[in-house]
Design a protein around this motif. Structure first.
Motif, mmCIF file in Angstrom:
data_model
loop_
_atom_site.group_PDB
_atom_site.id
_atom_site.type_symbol
_atom_site.label_atom_id
_atom_site.label_comp_id
_atom_site.label_asym_id
_atom_site.label_seq_id
_atom_site.Cartn_x
_atom_site.Cartn_y
_atom_site.Cartn_z
ATOM 1 N N MET A 80 49.517 39.329 57.398
ATOM 2 C CA MET A 80 48.125 39.520 57.077
ATOM 3 C C MET A 80 47.798 38.707 55.835
ATOM 4 S SD MET A 80 46.188 42.826 55.471
ATOM 5 C CE MET A 80 45.984 43.849 56.884
ATOM 6 N N THR A 81 46.690 38.088 55.854
ATOM 7 C CA THR A 81 46.223 37.327 54.710
ATOM 8 C C THR A 81 45.096 38.086 54.043
ATOM 9 O OG1 THR A 81 46.803 35.244 55.762
ATOM 10 C CG2 THR A 81 45.226 35.151 53.970
ATOM 11 N N VAL A 82 45.179 38.188 52.721
ATOM 12 C CA VAL A 82 44.165 38.879 51.932
ATOM 13 C C VAL A 82 43.712 37.944 50.827
ATOM 14 C CG1 VAL A 82 43.710 40.848 50.425
ATOM 15 C CG2 VAL A 82 45.232 41.113 52.392
ATOM 16 N N THR A 83 42.425 37.908 50.604
ATOM 17 C CA THR A 83 41.881 37.102 49.518
ATOM 18 C C THR A 83 41.279 38.037 48.484
ATOM 19 O OG1 THR A 83 41.360 35.325 51.051
ATOM 20 C CG2 THR A 83 40.236 35.294 48.923
ATOM 21 N N ILE A 84 41.704 37.868 47.225
ATOM 22 C CA ILE A 84 41.165 38.696 46.151
ATOM 23 C C ILE A 84 40.803 37.809 44.963
ATOM 24 C CG2 ILE A 84 42.446 40.767 46.802
ATOM 25 C CD1 ILE A 84 44.406 40.118 44.504
ATOM 26 N N ASP A 85 39.853 38.273 44.188
ATOM 27 C CA ASP A 85 39.508 37.612 42.940
ATOM 28 C C ASP A 85 40.237 38.332 41.818
ATOM 29 O OD1 ASP A 85 37.683 35.693 43.935
ATOM 30 O OD2 ASP A 85 36.139 37.242 44.095
ATOM 31 N N ILE A 86 41.003 37.585 41.043
ATOM 32 C CA ILE A 86 41.702 38.172 39.903
ATOM 33 C C ILE A 86 41.331 37.380 38.656
ATOM 34 C CG2 ILE A 86 43.621 39.137 41.224
ATOM 35 C CD1 ILE A 86 45.286 36.737 40.427
ATOM 36 N N PRO A 87 41.399 38.016 37.508
ATOM 37 C CA PRO A 87 41.106 37.301 36.267
ATOM 38 C C PRO A 87 42.050 36.115 36.085
ATOM 39 C CG PRO A 87 41.197 39.673 35.887
ATOM 40 C CD PRO A 87 41.687 39.433 37.276
ATOM 41 N N LYS A 88 41.547 35.074 35.467
ATOM 42 C CA LYS A 88 42.336 33.859 35.238
ATOM 43 C C LYS A 88 43.628 34.162 34.487
ATOM 44 C CE LYS A 88 39.631 30.782 37.117
ATOM 45 N NZ LYS A 88 40.019 30.160 38.344
ATOM 46 N N GLU A 89 43.571 35.117 33.547
ATOM 47 C CA GLU A 89 44.765 35.456 32.762
ATOM 48 C C GLU A 89 45.875 36.016 33.646
ATOM 49 O OE1 GLU A 89 41.714 37.102 31.985
ATOM 50 O OE2 GLU A 89 41.094 35.419 30.726
ATOM 51 N N ILE A 90 45.484 36.863 34.597
ATOM 52 C CA ILE A 90 46.475 37.450 35.519
ATOM 53 C C ILE A 90 47.018 36.367 36.441
ATOM 54 C CG2 ILE A 90 46.838 39.154 37.353
ATOM 55 C CD1 ILE A 90 46.371 40.366 34.570
ATOM 56 N N GLU A 91 46.152 35.504 36.919
ATOM 57 C CA GLU A 91 46.587 34.399 37.775
ATOM 58 C C GLU A 91 47.598 33.526 37.028
ATOM 59 O OE1 GLU A 91 44.813 30.592 40.272
ATOM 60 O OE2 GLU A 91 43.506 31.655 38.879
ATOM 61 N N ALA A 92 47.313 33.233 35.775
ATOM 62 C CA ALA A 92 48.218 32.400 34.976
ATOM 63 C C ALA A 92 49.563 33.089 34.795
ATOM 64 C CB ALA A 92 47.587 32.089 33.619
ATOM 65 N N ARG A 93 49.548 34.396 34.554
ATOM 66 C CA ARG A 93 50.810 35.135 34.394
ATOM 67 C C ARG A 93 51.622 35.121 35.682
ATOM 68 N NH1 ARG A 93 49.463 40.816 31.729
ATOM 69 N NH2 ARG A 93 51.710 41.057 32.021
ATOM 70 N N PRO A 152 58.221 31.862 45.493
ATOM 71 C CA PRO A 152 56.884 31.419 45.893
ATOM 72 C C PRO A 152 55.812 32.408 45.429
ATOM 73 C CG PRO A 152 58.407 31.240 47.739
ATOM 74 C CD PRO A 152 59.135 31.973 46.644
ATOM 75 N N PHE A 153 54.651 31.885 45.083
ATOM 76 C CA PHE A 153 53.558 32.693 44.546
ATOM 77 C C PHE A 153 53.225 33.880 45.449
ATOM 78 C CE2 PHE A 153 49.025 33.625 44.013
ATOM 79 C CZ PHE A 153 48.994 33.917 42.661
ATOM 80 N N GLY A 154 53.072 33.636 46.735
ATOM 81 C CA GLY A 154 52.734 34.711 47.675
ATOM 82 C C GLY A 154 53.782 35.806 47.706
#
Length: 71
Positions: free
Chosen positions: A1-14, A25-27
């Motif tokens: 299943m693929t899910v798309t979410i918006d996360i804060p840039k800080e969390i994405e960077a971490r 891998p990121f996923g």
């Protein structure tokens, strides 16, 4: 299943930093983080439930007897 979410840039960077540092891998890292969160939540809820349903304390001797360790 693929899910798309918006996360804060800080969390994405971490997450990206952790994925790169660990070679995962990121996923997969995101899946692992979610699974860890759910497991921790389940453990916490179980512990809280057990605290709410405490029984009277027993002695070490009674515990051994209950477990069939006293002969």
């Amino acid at each position: 299943m693929t899910v798309t979410i918006d996360i804060p840039k800080e969390i994405e960077a971490r997450l990206l930093s952790e994925a790169q540092a660990s070679g995962v891998p990121f996923g997969q890292l995101v899946r692992d983080v979610l699974i860890d969160h759910f497991e921790e939540t389940e453990d916490r809820l179980m512990a809280e439930s057990r605290l709410d349903d405490r029984q009277s304390p027993i002695t070490a001797h009674q515990l051994r007897k209950n477990l069939g360790l006293d002969n």
